[in-house]
Design an enzyme around this catalytic site. Structure first.
Site, PDB file in Angstrom:
ATOM      1  N   HIS A  56       0.843  -1.206   0.000  1.00  0.00           N
ATOM      2  CA  HIS A  56       0.000   0.000   0.000  1.00  0.00           C
ATOM      3  C   HIS A  56       0.871   1.245   0.000  1.00  0.00           C
ATOM      4  O   HIS A  56       2.083   1.156   0.156  1.00  0.00           O
ATOM      5  CB  HIS A  56      -0.990  -0.015   1.167  1.00  0.00           C
ATOM      6  N   HIS A  58       1.370   3.941   1.880  1.00  0.00           N
ATOM      7  CA  HIS A  58       1.924   4.691   3.005  1.00  0.00           C
ATOM      8  C   HIS A  58       3.444   4.777   2.929  1.00  0.00           C
ATOM      9  O   HIS A  58       4.112   3.810   2.557  1.00  0.00           O
ATOM     10  CB  HIS A  58       1.506   4.060   4.340  1.00  0.00           C
ATOM     11  N   ASP A  60       5.841   4.655   5.012  1.00  0.00           N
ATOM     12  CA  ASP A  60       6.691   3.678   5.702  1.00  0.00           C
ATOM     13  C   ASP A  60       6.703   2.309   5.018  1.00  0.00           C
ATOM     14  O   ASP A  60       7.300   1.352   5.530  1.00  0.00           O
ATOM     15  CB  ASP A  60       6.274   3.544   7.183  1.00  0.00           C
ATOM     16  N   HIS A  61       6.064   2.225   3.839  1.00  0.00           N
ATOM     17  CA  HIS A  61       6.112   0.987   3.055  1.00  0.00           C
ATOM     18  C   HIS A  61       6.721   1.193   1.669  1.00  0.00           C
ATOM     19  O   HIS A  61       7.036   0.217   0.991  1.00  0.00           O
ATOM     20  CB  HIS A  61       4.716   0.365   2.951  1.00  0.00           C
ATOM     21  N   HIS A 114      -7.511  -0.498   5.872  1.00  0.00           N
ATOM     22  CA  HIS A 114      -6.425   0.373   6.366  1.00  0.00           C
ATOM     23  C   HIS A 114      -6.205   1.493   5.338  1.00  0.00           C
ATOM     24  O   HIS A 114      -6.210   2.676   5.671  1.00  0.00           O
ATOM     25  CB  HIS A 114      -5.175  -0.472   6.556  1.00  0.00           C
ATOM     26  N   ASP A 133      -0.183  -4.040   6.744  1.00  0.00           N
ATOM     27  CA  ASP A 133      -0.916  -3.324   7.797  1.00  0.00           C
ATOM     28  C   ASP A 133      -2.393  -3.697   7.856  1.00  0.00           C
ATOM     29  O   ASP A 133      -3.207  -2.952   8.407  1.00  0.00           O
ATOM     30  CB  ASP A 133      -0.776  -1.804   7.599  1.00  0.00           C
ATOM     31  N   HIS A 171       4.422  -4.508  10.954  1.00  0.00           N
ATOM     32  CA  HIS A 171       4.986  -3.812  12.120  1.00  0.00           C
ATOM     33  C   HIS A 171       5.154  -4.730  13.327  1.00  0.00           C
ATOM     34  O   HIS A 171       4.379  -5.669  13.518  1.00  0.00           O
ATOM     35  CB  HIS A 171       4.060  -2.650  12.542  1.00  0.00           C
TER      36      HIS A 171
HETATM   37 FE    FE Z   1       2.739   0.803   8.117  1.00  0.00          FE
HETATM   38 ZN    ZN Z   2       0.133   1.677   6.562  1.00  0.00          ZN
END
Ligand code: FE
Ligand code: ZN
Length: 255
Positions: A56, A58, A60-61, A114, A133, A171
């Site tokens: 996805h 985001h 942090d990915h 999410h 996530d 995570h």
């Molecule tokens: Fe994440």
């Molecule tokens: Zn995420």
């Protein structure tokens, strides 16, 4: 097994993952939270990155994608939803597609909630689920872009996978998730067992991942929103699972 899987920490609490096909030498990174630890892991193993499977949009990915792509020219595979802006995409995938990493096959499962583009990857031959996530150990992702019924449906899709499959999630949130889950199900023996295991692993500086799906199905309260005792525990006896799930998620948000 035809594949080797490595996991390592990225950023504050993300997991980096590499899956390597021994037969062909192909190696995929599942997401790319940041380039540094992924490059270090590749170097350690002597593997060349051929693919990046993005779950996805985001940051942090996806934050490490451009640097990895520059260095290896790896193919970037991402969810079909183009409104979720991911740069450098070579291949868009959607529900039912299969992505090859060398000779390994990853099945694409759309798991929105999410985010609307959230996608999970299942390597059936390795009994491995990369759920980023959507599903965490003893938890699930926050519902940012979708709604509770949508997220519950996504969790049901993952819960339907065989119990001996292993969950590789996005995570290291397990300890906090256990703490919350025990407020809802203090007497759940599977959850108590997981709590003990998580305390031991964290004290030893070990990741709590991977975990068997059969254990998650018993211990993860977010996969148990359709269990009568869980509905009762949050004051929603007799209500539908999506509503119970929503109440669990709201409580977790405030915990
Ligand atoms: Fe994440
Ligand atoms: Zn995420």
């Amino acid at each position: 097994m035809a594949a080797e899987i490595r996991l390592f920490p990225c950023l504050t609490d993300n997991f980096g993952y590499l899956i390597h096909d021994v037969a062909t030498g192909a190696t995929a990174s599942i997401d790319a939270p940041e380039a540094g630890p992924i490059l270090a892991a590749l170097e350690r193993e002597g593997w060349k990155l051929t693919d990046i499977l993005v779950t996805h949009h985001h940051h942090d990915h996806v934050g490490g994608i451009s640097e990895l792509k520059q260095k290896y020219g790896a193919r970037v595979v991402a969810p079909h939803d183009k409104s979720a802006k991911i740069a450098n995409v070579d291949l868009r995938v959607s529900e039912g597609d299969t992505v090859k990493v060398g000779n390994l096959a990853a099945r694409v499962l759309e798991t929105p909630g999410h985010t609307l583009d959230h996608t999970s990857y299942v390597f059936d031959s390795e009994q491995a689920l990369f759920a980023a996530d959507t599903l965490f150990s003893i938890g699930c992702g926050r519902v940012f872009e979708g709604n509770y019924p949508m997220m519950w449906d996504s969790l049901l899709k993952l819960r339907a996978l065989p119990g001996d499959f292993r969950l590789y999630c996005g995570h290291e949130y397990t300890a906090a998730n256990v703490k919350f889950a025990l407020t809802v199900e203090p007497d759940n023996a599977a959850l108590q067992a997981r709590a003990t295991e998580v305390t031991r692993l964290r004290a030893a500086g070990q990741p709590t991942i991977p975990v068997k799906l059969s254990d998650e199905k018993q211990a993860n309260v977010f996969l148990r929103a359709d269990v009568a005792s869980v509905a009762a525990a949050v004051g929603l006896a007799g209500k539908g699972a999506a509503e119970v799930f929503g109440e669990l998620r709201e409580r977790k948000n405030k915990s």
